[in-house]
Design a protein around this motif. Structure first.
Motif, PDB file in Angstrom:
ATOM      1  N   LYS A 240      30.960  42.070  51.647  1.00 36.03           N
ATOM      2  CA  LYS A 240      30.811  43.484  52.000  1.00 36.03           C
ATOM      3  C   LYS A 240      31.354  44.404  50.915  1.00 36.03           C
ATOM      4  O   LYS A 240      30.933  45.555  50.796  1.00 36.03           O
ATOM      5  CB  LYS A 240      31.521  43.759  53.329  1.00 36.03           C
ATOM      6  CG  LYS A 240      30.836  43.124  54.531  1.00 36.03           C
ATOM      7  CD  LYS A 240      31.478  43.581  55.825  1.00 36.03           C
ATOM      8  CE  LYS A 240      30.729  43.024  57.033  1.00 36.03           C
ATOM      9  NZ  LYS A 240      31.344  43.467  58.320  1.00 36.03           N
ATOM     10  N   PHE A 241      32.300  43.909  50.139  1.00 33.84           N
ATOM     11  CA  PHE A 241      32.892  44.681  49.055  1.00 33.84           C
ATOM     12  C   PHE A 241      33.423  43.676  48.032  1.00 33.84           C
ATOM     13  O   PHE A 241      33.580  42.482  48.342  1.00 33.84           O
ATOM     14  CB  PHE A 241      34.027  45.592  49.554  1.00 33.84           C
ATOM     15  CG  PHE A 241      34.911  44.953  50.587  1.00 33.84           C
ATOM     16  CD1 PHE A 241      35.859  43.983  50.238  1.00 33.84           C
ATOM     17  CD2 PHE A 241      34.796  45.293  51.934  1.00 33.84           C
ATOM     18  CE1 PHE A 241      36.662  43.387  51.179  1.00 33.84           C
ATOM     19  CE2 PHE A 241      35.601  44.701  52.892  1.00 33.84           C
ATOM     20  CZ  PHE A 241      36.543  43.739  52.510  1.00 33.84           C
ATOM     21  N   PRO A 242      33.688  44.089  46.787  1.00 36.95           N
ATOM     22  CA  PRO A 242      34.274  43.165  45.820  1.00 36.95           C
ATOM     23  C   PRO A 242      35.577  42.580  46.362  1.00 36.95           C
ATOM     24  O   PRO A 242      36.359  43.277  47.021  1.00 36.95           O
ATOM     25  CB  PRO A 242      34.527  44.049  44.592  1.00 36.95           C
ATOM     26  CG  PRO A 242      33.554  45.167  44.734  1.00 36.95           C
ATOM     27  CD  PRO A 242      33.433  45.421  46.208  1.00 36.95           C
ATOM     28  N   LEU A 243      35.815  41.319  46.093  1.00 33.55           N
ATOM     29  CA  LEU A 243      36.934  40.604  46.696  1.00 33.55           C
ATOM     30  C   LEU A 243      38.111  40.463  45.735  1.00 33.55           C
ATOM     31  O   LEU A 243      37.928  40.299  44.531  1.00 33.55           O
ATOM     32  CB  LEU A 243      36.495  39.210  47.131  1.00 33.55           C
ATOM     33  CG  LEU A 243      35.348  39.123  48.132  1.00 33.55           C
ATOM     34  CD1 LEU A 243      34.924  37.668  48.319  1.00 33.55           C
ATOM     35  CD2 LEU A 243      35.760  39.740  49.463  1.00 33.55           C
ATOM     36  N   THR A 244      39.300  40.526  46.285  1.00 35.85           N
ATOM     37  CA  THR A 244      40.500  40.111  45.547  1.00 35.85           C
ATOM     38  C   THR A 244      41.091  38.845  46.152  1.00 35.85           C
ATOM     39  O   THR A 244      41.699  38.045  45.457  1.00 35.85           O
ATOM     40  CB  THR A 244      41.572  41.210  45.547  1.00 35.85           C
ATOM     41  OG1 THR A 244      41.961  41.524  46.897  1.00 35.85           O
ATOM     42  CG2 THR A 244      41.047  42.473  44.865  1.00 35.85           C
ATOM     43  N   HIS A 245      40.913  38.652  47.484  1.00 35.30           N
ATOM     44  CA  HIS A 245      41.476  37.506  48.183  1.00 35.30           C
ATOM     45  C   HIS A 245      40.576  37.107  49.347  1.00 35.30           C
ATOM     46  O   HIS A 245      39.819  37.932  49.872  1.00 35.30           O
ATOM     47  CB  HIS A 245      42.872  37.826  48.742  1.00 35.30           C
ATOM     48  CG  HIS A 245      43.857  38.287  47.717  1.00 35.30           C
ATOM     49  ND1 HIS A 245      43.895  39.589  47.270  1.00 35.30           N
ATOM     50  CD2 HIS A 245      44.832  37.620  47.049  1.00 35.30           C
ATOM     51  CE1 HIS A 245      44.867  39.714  46.370  1.00 35.30           C
ATOM     52  NE2 HIS A 245      45.444  38.534  46.218  1.00 35.30           N
TER      53      HIS A 245
ATOM     54  N   ARG B 209      45.848  27.391  57.837  1.00 40.00           N
ATOM     55  CA  ARG B 209      45.378  28.593  57.170  1.00 40.00           C
ATOM     56  C   ARG B 209      45.587  28.475  55.677  1.00 40.00           C
ATOM     57  O   ARG B 209      46.500  27.799  55.209  1.00 40.00           O
ATOM     58  CB  ARG B 209      46.111  29.841  57.680  1.00 40.00           C
ATOM     59  CG  ARG B 209      45.946  30.094  59.162  1.00 40.00           C
ATOM     60  CD  ARG B 209      46.237  31.542  59.472  1.00 40.00           C
ATOM     61  NE  ARG B 209      45.324  32.436  58.782  1.00 40.00           N
ATOM     62  CZ  ARG B 209      44.108  32.742  59.228  1.00 40.00           C
ATOM     63  NH1 ARG B 209      43.666  32.244  60.355  1.00 40.00           N
ATOM     64  NH2 ARG B 209      43.330  33.573  58.545  1.00 40.00           N
ATOM     65  N   ALA B 210      44.764  29.169  54.928  1.00 37.66           N
ATOM     66  CA  ALA B 210      44.904  29.257  53.477  1.00 37.66           C
ATOM     67  C   ALA B 210      44.523  30.659  53.037  1.00 37.66           C
ATOM     68  O   ALA B 210      43.570  31.247  53.547  1.00 37.66           O
ATOM     69  CB  ALA B 210      44.028  28.225  52.778  1.00 37.66           C
ATOM     70  N   LEU B 211      45.268  31.182  52.075  1.00 39.07           N
ATOM     71  CA  LEU B 211      44.987  32.476  51.461  1.00 39.07           C
ATOM     72  C   LEU B 211      44.864  32.234  49.968  1.00 39.07           C
ATOM     73  O   LEU B 211      45.751  31.621  49.364  1.00 39.07           O
ATOM     74  CB  LEU B 211      46.109  33.468  51.761  1.00 39.07           C
ATOM     75  CG  LEU B 211      45.993  34.864  51.149  1.00 39.07           C
ATOM     76  CD1 LEU B 211      44.817  35.619  51.750  1.00 39.07           C
ATOM     77  CD2 LEU B 211      47.289  35.647  51.360  1.00 39.07           C
ATOM     78  N   ILE B 212      43.765  32.665  49.352  1.00 38.52           N
ATOM     79  CA  ILE B 212      43.534  32.390  47.942  1.00 38.52           C
ATOM     80  C   ILE B 212      43.164  33.660  47.191  1.00 38.52           C
ATOM     81  O   ILE B 212      42.604  34.594  47.754  1.00 38.52           O
ATOM     82  CB  ILE B 212      42.427  31.331  47.727  1.00 38.52           C
ATOM     83  CG1 ILE B 212      41.093  31.811  48.320  1.00 38.52           C
ATOM     84  CG2 ILE B 212      42.836  29.992  48.322  1.00 38.52           C
ATOM     85  CD1 ILE B 212      39.912  30.932  47.948  1.00 38.52           C
ATOM     86  N   ASN B 213      43.496  33.677  45.894  1.00 35.37           N
ATOM     87  CA  ASN B 213      43.068  34.750  45.004  1.00 35.37           C
ATOM     88  C   ASN B 213      41.626  34.522  44.587  1.00 35.37           C
ATOM     89  O   ASN B 213      41.260  33.406  44.217  1.00 35.37           O
ATOM     90  CB  ASN B 213      43.905  34.776  43.728  1.00 35.37           C
ATOM     91  CG  ASN B 213      45.383  34.891  43.972  1.00 35.37           C
ATOM     92  OD1 ASN B 213      45.995  33.948  44.449  1.00 35.37           O
ATOM     93  ND2 ASN B 213      45.962  36.021  43.616  1.00 35.37           N
ATOM     94  N   VAL B 214      40.812  35.559  44.634  1.00 36.10           N
ATOM     95  CA  VAL B 214      39.422  35.458  44.152  1.00 36.10           C
ATOM     96  C   VAL B 214      39.075  36.704  43.340  1.00 36.10           C
ATOM     97  O   VAL B 214      38.104  37.391  43.641  1.00 36.10           O
ATOM     98  CB  VAL B 214      38.424  35.252  45.312  1.00 36.10           C
ATOM     99  CG1 VAL B 214      38.595  33.871  45.915  1.00 36.10           C
ATOM    100  CG2 VAL B 214      38.588  36.313  46.402  1.00 36.10           C
ATOM    101  N   PRO B 215      39.849  37.021  42.289  1.00 40.11           N
ATOM    102  CA  PRO B 215      39.556  38.239  41.518  1.00 40.11           C
ATOM    103  C   PRO B 215      38.159  38.189  40.929  1.00 40.11           C
ATOM    104  O   PRO B 215      37.733  37.171  40.376  1.00 40.11           O
ATOM    105  CB  PRO B 215      40.625  38.224  40.417  1.00 40.11           C
ATOM    106  CG  PRO B 215      41.066  36.797  40.327  1.00 40.11           C
ATOM    107  CD  PRO B 215      40.952  36.247  41.709  1.00 40.11           C
ATOM    108  N   GLY B 216      37.433  39.270  41.082  1.00 41.89           N
ATOM    109  CA  GLY B 216      36.068  39.338  40.596  1.00 41.89           C
ATOM    110  C   GLY B 216      35.059  38.708  41.531  1.00 41.89           C
ATOM    111  O   GLY B 216      33.863  38.661  41.212  1.00 41.89           O
ATOM    112  N   GLY B 217      35.489  38.249  42.694  1.00 39.88           N
ATOM    113  CA  GLY B 217      34.579  37.628  43.635  1.00 39.88           C
ATOM    114  C   GLY B 217      33.638  38.629  44.273  1.00 39.88           C
ATOM    115  O   GLY B 217      34.049  39.716  44.682  1.00 39.88           O
ATOM    116  N   VAL B 218      32.365  38.259  44.354  1.00 44.84           N
ATOM    117  CA  VAL B 218      31.376  39.099  45.035  1.00 44.84           C
ATOM    118  C   VAL B 218      30.661  38.313  46.134  1.00 44.84           C
ATOM    119  O   VAL B 218      29.827  38.863  46.854  1.00 44.84           O
ATOM    120  CB  VAL B 218      30.346  39.676  44.047  1.00 44.84           C
ATOM    121  CG1 VAL B 218      31.022  40.640  43.073  1.00 44.84           C
ATOM    122  CG2 VAL B 218      29.637  38.558  43.292  1.00 44.84           C
TER     123      VAL B 218
END
Length: 368
Positions: free
Chosen positions: A61-66, A109-118
């Motif tokens: 829905k929007f560019p992702l950071t995480h 649960r897991a939380l991950i960085n996805v800089p630049g993810g679309v």
């Protein structure tokens, strides 16, 4: 009776005049800089979706950071791949540092960085949820407070930079429901143990404050903890961050009236399900399954642990017969345990966990 402020200052004074661990010239890691005072803090963009074993989103829905992922079923078998503008990346197995509030089920649960993810594709061993997050591009919500030159738990001789919640950009409205009810009211207890965590799939690159906001949203809203689950966090440059809200004074971790012996009491948090009350949680930002923390992060951890055990009158080399003052649950653990000494988890990482024995010794040496 001594004031809480004088007790904190006295315990911090135990560390005064002692040498700083590690050479003063030790190079620090170089994650993104801390927000400058007065810099804009963006609102967090978030979208939570149900997942039935598999989900593919070519365009988020929007560019992702995480990305924050939760699932039922086996611990193994969850994986994700992320699409950037240049194409799809490789599949990555998901694992996380599970925690939770006392008296509640602990989800995987897991939380991950996805800089630049679309976009992204998920595969899960059961049903679950995914929360798309962007903690850098939302409309400005506030401005950052200044980074302190030292942490309130220690002396300025330690010199570990400190970011309060207002400095890294915690949205305090998230701690309340739409009706104004606090999701996780403060509740104070004497300190019995201090548990060390790593943040597993999430690190501090490229923006540690943005990572803090992602953890905060995930734990407060997505995971329904009601607030940041850990009391303190440390990034790879050794900067210390206030986690769980503990009161209106400038000190993290502690609050409420003094406890037995005039010692400060910690605010209950959500980092080791079933064993939180009386248990301070410190998380190092990074995954230490295949590497060690930086020297700067480890040095900050040592000083924080020393200050906290001094405040609590605890033996850093000892064991504690922990008793949960709320539920009565008991467990005998090192006074400074890793998360895996409480529960079945990889936290704080296969490479770093064996180092905790030497961390405890460093704390004891620092306190003399």
């Amino acid at each position: 009776m001594p004031s809480r402020r004088s007790v904190l200052a006295a315990a911090a004074g135990v560390l005064a005049g002692l040498p700083v661990l590690g050479a003063p010239g030790t190079a620090l890691a170089a994650p993104g800089p801390a927000p400058a005072a007065g810099s804009p803090i963006p609102d967090t963009l978030a979208s939570k979706l149900a997942v039935n074993a598999r989900r593919k989103a070519d365009e988020s829905k929007f560019p992702l950071t995480h990305l924050a992922v939760g699932w039922t079923g086996p611990a193994d078998g969850a994986a994700v791949r992320v699409r950037t503008r240049s194409g799809w990346g490789d599949w990555t197995a998901l694992h996380g540092c599970d925690g939770g509030r006392d008296g509640r089920a602990v989800a995987k649960r897991a939380l991950i960085n996805v800089p630049g993810g679309v976009g992204y594709e998920l595969t899960l061993p059961g049903t679950g949820t995914v929360t798309e997050l962007n903690t850098v591009d939302g409309p400005t919500r506030a401005t950052a407070a200044a980074t302190g030159s030292s942490t309130p738990l220690s002396t300025r001789k330690v010199g570990r930079p400190y970011l309060s919640r207002a400095a890294w950009g915690a949205d305090e409205t998230l701690r309340f429901t739409d009706d104004g009810v606090e999701r996780f009211p403060a509740d104070y207890y004497p300190v019995q143990t201090v548990t060390v965590h790593h943040s597993a799939g999430i690190n501090d690159d490229p923006d540690p404050a943005a990572t803090m906001r992602a953890i905060y949203y995930d734990q407060t809203i997505t995971r329904d903890f009601g607030d940041f689950g850990y009391h303190l966090a440390i990034d790879e440059a050794g900067r210390v961050y206030e986690g769980r809200w503990s009161g209106t004074d400038p000190f993290p971790v502690y609050g409420g009236p003094l406890g037995p012996g005039g010692r400060p009491r910690m605010n209950n948090a959500a980092h080791v399900g079933g064993f939180n009350a009386g248990n301070v949680g410190i998380v190092l930002l990074g995954d230490f399954t295949g590497r060690q923390p930086t020297a700067a992060a480890r040095r900050s951890l040592t000083y924080l642990l020393a200050a906290i055990v001094a405040l609590g009158g605890l033996d850093p080399l000892g064991t504690t017969a922990y008793v949960n003052p709320i539920s009565g649950a008991t467990k005998t653990v090192p006074t400074i345990p890793g998360h895996r000494e409480w529960a079945a988890t990889l936290c704080p990482g296969d490479l770093f966990f064996p180092e905790l024995a030497s961390v405890r010794q460093d704390v004891a040496d620092l306190l003399g």
